[in-house]
Scaffold this motif. Structure first.
Motif, PDB file in Angstrom:
ATOM      1  N   ALA A  51       0.828  -1.204   0.000  1.00 34.50           N
ATOM      2  CA  ALA A  51       0.000   0.000   0.000  1.00 34.50           C
ATOM      3  C   ALA A  51       0.863   1.255   0.000  1.00 34.50           C
ATOM      4  O   ALA A  51       0.547   2.241  -0.681  1.00 34.50           O
ATOM      5  N   ASP A  52       1.961   1.218   0.747  1.00 34.83           N
ATOM      6  CA  ASP A  52       2.893   2.350   0.744  1.00 34.83           C
ATOM      7  C   ASP A  52       3.478   2.561  -0.648  1.00 34.83           C
ATOM      8  O   ASP A  52       3.639   3.696  -1.110  1.00 34.83           O
ATOM      9  N   LEU A  53       3.806   1.450  -1.308  1.00 35.83           N
ATOM     10  CA  LEU A  53       4.378   1.541  -2.654  1.00 35.83           C
ATOM     11  C   LEU A  53       3.372   2.167  -3.614  1.00 35.83           C
ATOM     12  O   LEU A  53       3.728   3.029  -4.431  1.00 35.83           O
ATOM     13  N   ALA A  54       2.116   1.756  -3.515  1.00 37.87           N
ATOM     14  CA  ALA A  54       1.086   2.323  -4.380  1.00 37.87           C
ATOM     15  C   ALA A  54       0.951   3.827  -4.160  1.00 37.87           C
ATOM     16  O   ALA A  54       0.817   4.601  -5.117  1.00 37.87           O
ATOM     17  N   ASP A  55       0.998   4.252  -2.909  1.00 40.96           N
ATOM     18  CA  ASP A  55       0.921   5.686  -2.605  1.00 40.96           C
ATOM     19  C   ASP A  55       2.116   6.435  -3.192  1.00 40.96           C
ATOM     20  O   ASP A  55       1.980   7.545  -3.712  1.00 40.96           O
ATOM     21  N   PHE A  56       3.298   5.828  -3.091  1.00 39.02           N
ATOM     22  CA  PHE A  56       4.507   6.453  -3.628  1.00 39.02           C
ATOM     23  C   PHE A  56       4.409   6.594  -5.150  1.00 39.02           C
ATOM     24  O   PHE A  56       4.770   7.633  -5.707  1.00 39.02           O
ATOM     25  N   LEU A  57       3.940   5.543  -5.810  1.00 36.00           N
ATOM     26  CA  LEU A  57       3.816   5.582  -7.262  1.00 36.00           C
ATOM     27  C   LEU A  57       2.859   6.682  -7.689  1.00 36.00           C
ATOM     28  O   LEU A  57       3.131   7.418  -8.656  1.00 36.00           O
ATOM     29  N   TYR A  58       1.731   6.802  -6.994  1.00 33.91           N
ATOM     30  CA  TYR A  58       0.775   7.863  -7.305  1.00 33.91           C
ATOM     31  C   TYR A  58       1.444   9.224  -7.137  1.00 33.91           C
ATOM     32  O   TYR A  58       1.296  10.101  -7.992  1.00 33.91           O
ATOM     33  N   ARG A  59       2.174   9.371  -6.052  1.00 27.38           N
ATOM     34  CA  ARG A  59       2.847  10.640  -5.780  1.00 27.38           C
ATOM     35  C   ARG A  59       3.870  10.960  -6.858  1.00 27.38           C
ATOM     36  O   ARG A  59       3.952  12.091  -7.339  1.00 27.38           O
ATOM     37  N   ARG A  60       4.638   9.974  -7.271  1.00 30.66           N
ATOM     38  CA  ARG A  60       5.680  10.205  -8.277  1.00 30.66           C
ATOM     39  C   ARG A  60       5.075  10.526  -9.643  1.00 30.66           C
ATOM     40  O   ARG A  60       5.541  11.421 -10.343  1.00 30.66           O
ATOM     41  N   VAL A  61       4.043   9.795 -10.015  1.00 28.52           N
ATOM     42  CA  VAL A  61       3.402  10.025 -11.310  1.00 28.52           C
ATOM     43  C   VAL A  61       2.819  11.427 -11.401  1.00 28.52           C
ATOM     44  O   VAL A  61       2.928  12.103 -12.429  1.00 28.52           O
ATOM     45  N   THR A  62       2.192  11.878 -10.309  1.00 27.82           N
ATOM     46  CA  THR A  62       1.484  13.162 -10.353  1.00 27.82           C
ATOM     47  C   THR A  62       2.387  14.366 -10.100  1.00 27.82           C
ATOM     48  O   THR A  62       1.917  15.505 -10.179  1.00 27.82           O
ATOM     49  N   THR A  63       3.660  14.125  -9.813  1.00 26.38           N
ATOM     50  CA  THR A  63       4.589  15.250  -9.605  1.00 26.38           C
ATOM     51  C   THR A  63       5.705  15.193 -10.638  1.00 26.38           C
ATOM     52  O   THR A  63       5.593  15.790 -11.709  1.00 26.38           O
ATOM     53  N   SER A  64       6.768  14.481 -10.358  1.00 21.81           N
ATOM     54  CA  SER A  64       7.892  14.431 -11.301  1.00 21.81           C
ATOM     55  C   SER A  64       7.503  13.774 -12.616  1.00 21.81           C
ATOM     56  O   SER A  64       8.011  14.149 -13.687  1.00 21.81           O
ATOM     57  N   GLY A  65       6.593  12.807 -12.572  1.00 24.92           N
ATOM     58  CA  GLY A  65       6.130  12.178 -13.805  1.00 24.92           C
ATOM     59  C   GLY A  65       5.393  13.160 -14.693  1.00 24.92           C
ATOM     60  O   GLY A  65       5.583  13.177 -15.917  1.00 24.92           O
ATOM     61  N   LEU A  66       4.546  13.970 -14.089  1.00 24.64           N
ATOM     62  CA  LEU A  66       3.818  14.993 -14.835  1.00 24.64           C
ATOM     63  C   LEU A  66       4.774  16.002 -15.461  1.00 24.64           C
ATOM     64  O   LEU A  66       4.625  16.367 -16.634  1.00 24.64           O
ATOM     65  N   VAL A  67       5.741  16.454 -14.698  1.00 23.34           N
ATOM     66  CA  VAL A  67       6.695  17.445 -15.205  1.00 23.34           C
ATOM     67  C   VAL A  67       7.469  16.887 -16.398  1.00 23.34           C
ATOM     68  O   VAL A  67       7.580  17.535 -17.454  1.00 23.34           O
ATOM     69  N   ALA A  68       8.023  15.693 -16.242  1.00 27.25           N
ATOM     70  CA  ALA A  68       8.791  15.087 -17.329  1.00 27.25           C
ATOM     71  C   ALA A  68       7.928  14.868 -18.560  1.00 27.25           C
ATOM     72  O   ALA A  68       8.347  15.137 -19.694  1.00 27.25           O
ATOM     73  N   ALA A  69       6.709  14.398 -18.349  1.00 27.24           N
ATOM     74  CA  ALA A  69       5.816  14.132 -19.476  1.00 27.24           C
ATOM     75  C   ALA A  69       5.419  15.410 -20.195  1.00 27.24           C
ATOM     76  O   ALA A  69       5.246  15.420 -21.418  1.00 27.24           O
ATOM     77  N   SER A  70       5.282  16.501 -19.449  1.00 28.35           N
ATOM     78  CA  SER A  70       4.892  17.765 -20.083  1.00 28.35           C
ATOM     79  C   SER A  70       6.000  18.281 -21.005  1.00 28.35           C
ATOM     80  O   SER A  70       5.720  18.835 -22.076  1.00 28.35           O
ATOM     81  N   VAL A  71       7.248  18.106 -20.600  1.00 25.76           N
ATOM     82  CA  VAL A  71       8.368  18.513 -21.458  1.00 25.76           C
ATOM     83  C   VAL A  71       8.425  17.621 -22.700  1.00 25.76           C
ATOM     84  O   VAL A  71       8.596  18.102 -23.823  1.00 25.76           O
ATOM     85  N   ALA A  72       8.265  16.319 -22.504  1.00 22.93           N
ATOM     86  CA  ALA A  72       8.281  15.388 -23.637  1.00 22.93           C
ATOM     87  C   ALA A  72       7.168  15.713 -24.623  1.00 22.93           C
ATOM     88  O   ALA A  72       7.381  15.712 -25.846  1.00 22.93           O
ATOM     89  N   ALA A  73       5.982  16.001 -24.112  1.00 24.61           N
ATOM     90  CA  ALA A  73       4.843  16.307 -24.975  1.00 24.61           C
ATOM     91  C   ALA A  73       5.093  17.588 -25.768  1.00 24.61           C
ATOM     92  O   ALA A  73       4.773  17.676 -26.963  1.00 24.61           O
ATOM     93  N   ALA A  74       5.674  18.588 -25.106  1.00 25.67           N
ATOM     94  CA  ALA A  74       5.943  19.862 -25.780  1.00 25.67           C
ATOM     95  C   ALA A  74       6.947  19.684 -26.915  1.00 25.67           C
ATOM     96  O   ALA A  74       6.819  20.297 -27.981  1.00 25.67           O
ATOM     97  N   VAL A  75       7.955  18.847 -26.696  1.00 22.74           N
ATOM     98  CA  VAL A  75       8.940  18.580 -27.754  1.00 22.74           C
ATOM     99  C   VAL A  75       8.276  17.831 -28.906  1.00 22.74           C
ATOM    100  O   VAL A  75       8.479  18.152 -30.085  1.00 22.74           O
TER     101      VAL A  75
END
Length: 223
Positions: A51-75
């Motif tokens: 359950a802790d891992l699932a929470d961490f994954l959600y947190r990572r996807v919605t923060t650093s994952g979002l940022v990285a994906a936004s740059v990739a999408a813009a390129v």
């Protein structure tokens, strides 16, 4: 002998499948040796259970994952040139250790891109490139949309860390597979948000994990 027909198809004939294959952590991009902060989070007691891992994954996807994906999408969509995208990623990655991990995987992705698209000019990605930036360029070369490129990046951000957590916590692979599937809708939501424009939020604890991990004497993962 297999009856499967042999074709001389190019990567452009199956762009999304090709992008997924390039993002596969088993390839020389090196995703299999990066935990995305999971190893340090476990060492620090931040992650103890599935359950802790699932929470961490959600947190990572919605923060650093979002940022990285936004740059990739813009390129991919042509809204951001490679040089500008590199600066945006530097500015959005305050942890030196996290930048190092992104650049290491970026090098591997450039190597694969040059093999897949030998006629394409990849010189803008030298001497170093961030993983989201080269991912965005590959998405463009494959005629993918920014959304689809972002989705691939978000999904692999999540699944790579999930696999690392499975190995480090000795979790049931079936449980982790279900965890990944349940986060699928969130990956699509984040990818859709990333395709709209550059994200600039951050999660300091992920930066702390990255920096602490680099100082570990014998870590199992590079990040």
């Amino acid at each position: 002998m297999s009856d499967r027909p042999r074709t001389q198809s190019s990567p452009a004939h199956a762009p999304l499948a090709m992008m997924l294959s390039l993002a596969d952590s088993r390839l020389p991009v090196g995703g299999h040796v990066h935990s995305g902060g999971v190893e340090q989070a476990i060492a620090d007691g931040f992650i103890r259970t599935a359950a802790d891992l699932a929470d961490f994954l959600y947190r990572r996807v919605t923060t650093s994952g979002l940022v990285a994906a936004s740059v990739a999408a813009a390129v991919t969509d042509g809204a951001l040139e490679v040089a500008a995208a590199q600066r945006e990623m530097d500015a959005r990655t305050p942890s030196a250790a996290a930048r190092k991990a992104s650049l290491a995987q970026g090098r591997g992705m450039v190597r694969l891109a040059r093999r897949m698209f030998p006629d394409h000019d990849w010189s803008a990605h030298k001497p170093t490139t961030h993983l989201p930036v080269i991912s965005g360029s590959i998405g463009a070369a494959s005629s993918l949309s920014g959304f689809h490129t972002a989705l691939v990046l978000v999904y692999t951000t999540m699944s790579g860390s999930a696999t690392a957590g499975q190995r480090l916590l000795a979790l049931d692979p079936a449980d982790v597979s279900i965890m990944i599937a349940e986060l699928g809708a969130e990956c699509e939501r984040v990818a859709a948000q990333a395709a709209v424009g550059l994200a600039d939020l951050s999660d300091p604890i992920l930066d702390v994990f990255a920096e602490r991990h680099e100082r570990q004497p014998m870590p199992l993962f590079m990040s």
